[in-house]
Scaffold this active site. Sequence first.
Site, short mmCIF file in Angstrom:
data_model
loop_
_atom_site.label_atom_id
_atom_site.label_comp_id
_atom_site.label_asym_id
_atom_site.label_seq_id
_atom_site.Cartn_x
_atom_site.Cartn_y
_atom_site.Cartn_z
N GLY A 20 31.60 37.80 29.21
CA GLY A 20 30.71 37.84 30.37
C GLY A 20 31.41 38.27 31.64
O GLY A 20 30.87 39.06 32.43
N CYS A 21 32.61 37.79 31.83
CA CYS A 21 33.36 38.13 33.04
C CYS A 21 33.78 39.59 33.03
O CYS A 21 33.81 40.25 34.08
CB CYS A 21 34.58 37.21 33.19
SG CYS A 21 34.10 35.48 33.39
N THR A 22 34.09 40.12 31.85
CA THR A 22 34.43 41.53 31.74
C THR A 22 33.21 42.39 32.04
O THR A 22 33.30 43.37 32.79
CB THR A 22 35.00 41.85 30.34
OG1 THR A 22 36.18 41.04 30.15
CG2 THR A 22 35.36 43.31 30.20
N ALA B 252 32.63 42.30 35.83
CA ALA B 252 33.64 43.07 36.56
C ALA B 252 33.44 44.58 36.36
O ALA B 252 33.54 45.35 37.32
CB ALA B 252 35.04 42.66 36.11
#
Length: 154
Positions: free
Chosen positions: A44-46, A49
């Site tokens: 999710g963070c990738t 970003a």
Amino acid sequence: MPLKEGFLAPDLRLPLGAGGEVSLAGLGGRKVVVYFYPKDSTPGCTTEALEFNSLKPEFDAAGVTVIGVSPDAVASHQKFAAKHGLDLALAADPELTTLEAWGVWVEKSMYGRKYMGVERTTVLIGADGKIIRIWRKVKPAGHAASVLAAARAA
């Protein structure tokens, strides 16, 4: 104290993965998006970003600085940015001072287990330092485009 729209954003002063440091006071006169995320290199963070990164030219054209903040160390941000070709300001808060001050370090629960972690949150701050909009419990896919639309409209 929880963040509220219309109130002044708390200052932050954090080291960046690309070197140096970032502070809201140092960005006076610009709109700022601060997005808080749990951990570098997780799915999710990738996604989040990469979406902010792909829209960076549009954020820049709109006069908006984008800052990602997580509890990861500077070295982790460096690896994350290099692996994915990120050109974003990724700020490190391993001491959790900013995460706690902004009210995004919260108790979470997964499969009945409680733990402390970052609640994925994005804050749009006006050039006057006041919070324009807050997105809580963000779903990463498509989020950056919504933030850009709100920043352009503000």
